[in-house]
Motif scaffolding. Structure first.
Motif, PDB file in Angstrom:
ATOM      1  N   GLU A 125     -60.938 136.696  31.337  1.00  0.00           N
ATOM      2  CA  GLU A 125     -61.389 136.859  32.719  1.00  0.00           C
ATOM      3  C   GLU A 125     -62.507 137.901  32.794  1.00  0.00           C
ATOM      4  N   GLN A 126     -62.449 138.908  31.910  1.00  0.00           N
ATOM      5  CA  GLN A 126     -63.506 139.915  31.871  1.00  0.00           C
ATOM      6  C   GLN A 126     -64.843 139.302  31.455  1.00  0.00           C
ATOM      7  N   LEU A 127     -64.792 138.296  30.596  1.00  0.00           N
ATOM      8  CA  LEU A 127     -66.012 137.633  30.167  1.00  0.00           C
ATOM      9  C   LEU A 127     -66.693 136.946  31.347  1.00  0.00           C
ATOM     10  N   VAL A 128     -65.906 136.388  32.247  1.00  0.00           N
ATOM     11  CA  VAL A 128     -66.461 135.771  33.459  1.00  0.00           C
ATOM     12  C   VAL A 128     -67.153 136.828  34.316  1.00  0.00           C
ATOM     13  N   ASP A 129     -66.525 137.990  34.473  1.00  0.00           N
ATOM     14  CA  ASP A 129     -67.137 139.068  35.256  1.00  0.00           C
ATOM     15  C   ASP A 129     -68.481 139.487  34.658  1.00  0.00           C
ATOM     16  N   LEU A 130     -68.525 139.600  33.324  1.00  0.00           N
ATOM     17  CA  LEU A 130     -69.781 139.966  32.665  1.00  0.00           C
ATOM     18  C   LEU A 130     -70.845 138.890  32.871  1.00  0.00           C
ATOM     19  N   ALA A 131     -70.430 137.633  32.827  1.00  0.00           N
ATOM     20  CA  ALA A 131     -71.376 136.535  33.040  1.00  0.00           C
ATOM     21  C   ALA A 131     -71.957 136.580  34.448  1.00  0.00           C
ATOM     22  N   LEU A 132     -71.123 136.839  35.433  1.00  0.00           N
ATOM     23  CA  LEU A 132     -71.614 136.919  36.814  1.00  0.00           C
ATOM     24  C   LEU A 132     -72.607 138.075  36.976  1.00  0.00           C
ATOM     25  N   ARG A 161     -69.737 131.043  42.513  1.00  0.00           N
ATOM     26  CA  ARG A 161     -71.070 130.891  43.122  1.00  0.00           C
ATOM     27  C   ARG A 161     -71.402 129.421  43.287  1.00  0.00           C
ATOM     28  N   GLU A 162     -71.835 129.054  44.480  1.00  0.00           N
ATOM     29  CA  GLU A 162     -72.078 127.648  44.784  1.00  0.00           C
ATOM     30  C   GLU A 162     -73.395 127.123  44.232  1.00  0.00           C
ATOM     31  N   ASP A 163     -74.255 128.019  43.716  1.00  0.00           N
ATOM     32  CA  ASP A 163     -75.558 127.557  43.229  1.00  0.00           C
ATOM     33  C   ASP A 163     -75.614 127.456  41.705  1.00  0.00           C
ATOM     34  N   ILE A 164     -74.515 127.741  41.025  1.00  0.00           N
ATOM     35  CA  ILE A 164     -74.493 127.675  39.558  1.00  0.00           C
ATOM     36  C   ILE A 164     -74.296 126.235  39.104  1.00  0.00           C
ATOM     37  N   GLU A 165     -74.982 125.883  38.014  1.00  0.00           N
ATOM     38  CA  GLU A 165     -74.735 124.625  37.315  1.00  0.00           C
ATOM     39  C   GLU A 165     -74.274 124.959  35.902  1.00  0.00           C
ATOM     40  N   CYS A 166     -73.219 124.313  35.439  1.00  0.00           N
ATOM     41  CA  CYS A 166     -72.683 124.594  34.107  1.00  0.00           C
ATOM     42  C   CYS A 166     -72.699 123.342  33.235  1.00  0.00           C
ATOM     43  N   VAL A 167     -73.084 123.538  31.993  1.00  0.00           N
ATOM     44  CA  VAL A 167     -72.922 122.529  30.956  1.00  0.00           C
ATOM     45  C   VAL A 167     -71.890 123.092  29.984  1.00  0.00           C
ATOM     46  N   ALA A 168     -70.810 122.350  29.767  1.00  0.00           N
ATOM     47  CA  ALA A 168     -69.702 122.834  28.940  1.00  0.00           C
ATOM     48  C   ALA A 168     -69.504 121.897  27.749  1.00  0.00           C
ATOM     49  N   VAL A 169     -69.464 122.481  26.548  1.00  0.00           N
ATOM     50  CA  VAL A 169     -69.374 121.712  25.301  1.00  0.00           C
ATOM     51  C   VAL A 169     -68.057 122.014  24.605  1.00  0.00           C
TER      52      VAL A 169
END
Length: 316
Positions: A125-132, A161-169
């Motif tokens: 979860e901390q990694l998500v905070d750093l990404a934001l 965030r509603e403006d993010i686009e993610c590509v997940a592999v």
């Protein structure tokens, strides 16, 4: 709950345990059932016995765990007693609680979880905070997540965030399918592209964009010598490909650096969750990889004060 899909040997063990347990008279009040199963779990050295018993009994009753205290005098039906026994038997066989319940909370979303897809850990979860933090000030950022598993990181970003686009592999079709289910449940499937493929140094995986504003990954980083020290819950049920990082834990991480070099613009970031030894090993390796033009600029500790996350930048 359906079929979990664990190996035949593990299913046979669970069924045998269940048959043996069925001969025991089970308590029918919640308070007594909780005490009984905590002692059974502790007797088999199952970790976090109280937590597991509370979660499973609450799940069978259809209640949040925090409300269990108010239902201690409730008399359980025979159907509920049998269902509790069935799920507790799975826990006695060291099936992770997350797989038994079929879902788990991660940050502010709830994810479906099924073996052998890797279970997201609280520290991630901390990694998500750093990404934001890295995405602040970037309009409509495109994020690439490598090794998405259940989709925890990407889905948390998209939910935040509603403006993010993610590509997940992910290299596992099972993981990709599960991440798609979770994306649909969270309501962000329209902003998430899922790719089944294996990341290698030559960037052979096919991606929809040429550049990304951020690359983030919780890759396989466990040193191979440390795999034998993993808990039975991990060794028996989770996909070890999501953990095994090779002799130094860097096999997949090195490939991610090569891919990030080709996909990140200058002054954009790669975030990685790593083994505590990697903040020392990775800079030394990067010094020998001049063409990559990547550098570690920050190291962050997890809640246990271990070096767990690194922030890297693409430089000119």
């Amino acid at each position: 709950m359906g079929t979990w899909g664990v190996g035949d040997g593990r299913l046979a063990r669970i069924e045998a345990m269940s048959s043996g347990a069925a001969t025991t008279t089970q308590p029918t009040k919640v308070k007594d059932a909780l005490h009984y199963w905590v002692e059974r779990l502790r007797g088999d050295d199952v970790p976090d016995a109280v937590l597991a018993a509370e979660y499973i009994i609450s799940y069978v009753l259809g209640l949040p765990r925090r409300r269990l205290d108010s239902e201690m005098s409730l008399v359980l039906s025979q159907e509920k007693v049998k269902e509790i026994e069935r799920l507790m038997t799975c826990r006695l066989a060291r099936m992770p609680l997350q797989y038994i319940l079929g879902e788990w909370d991660f940050r502010d979303i709830t994810l479906k979880l099924r073996p052998p897809v890797f279970i997201p850990r609280p520290e991630t979860e901390q990694l998500v905070d750093l990404a934001l933090e890295c995405l602040q000030g970037i309009h409509k950022p495109k994020v690439l997540e490598i090794g998405c598993g259940s989709g925890a990181i990407s889905l948390s970003l998209l939910h935040s965030r509603e403006d993010i686009e993610c590509v997940a592999v992910d290299q596992s079709r099972i993981a990709v399918n599960l991440a798609e289910e979770n994306a649909n449940d969270v309501g962000v499937l329209g902003r998430m592209t899922l790719v089944e493929g294996k990341v290698t140094s030559n960037a052979s995986v096919s991606l929809p964009h040429d550049t990304y504003d951020l690359v983030v990954s919780n890759p396989p980083y466990v040193l191979r010598k440390d795999l034998t020290n993993l808990q039975p819950e991990i060794m028996l049920y989770e996909d070890l490909r999501a953990l095994d990082g090779g002799p130094e834990g860097l096999d997949v991480i090195k490939s991610i650096f090569h891919l990030s070099h080709s996909l990140l613009p200058y002054n954009h970031y790669l975030l990685l969750e790593v083994d505590p030894c990697h903040p020392y090993l990775i800079p030394a390796w990067l010094e020998k990889q001049k063409k990559l033009k990547m550098a570690v600029i920050n190291v962050y500790q997890d809640l246990s004060q271990k070096d767990r996350f690194i922030k890297c930048v693409k430089y000119e």
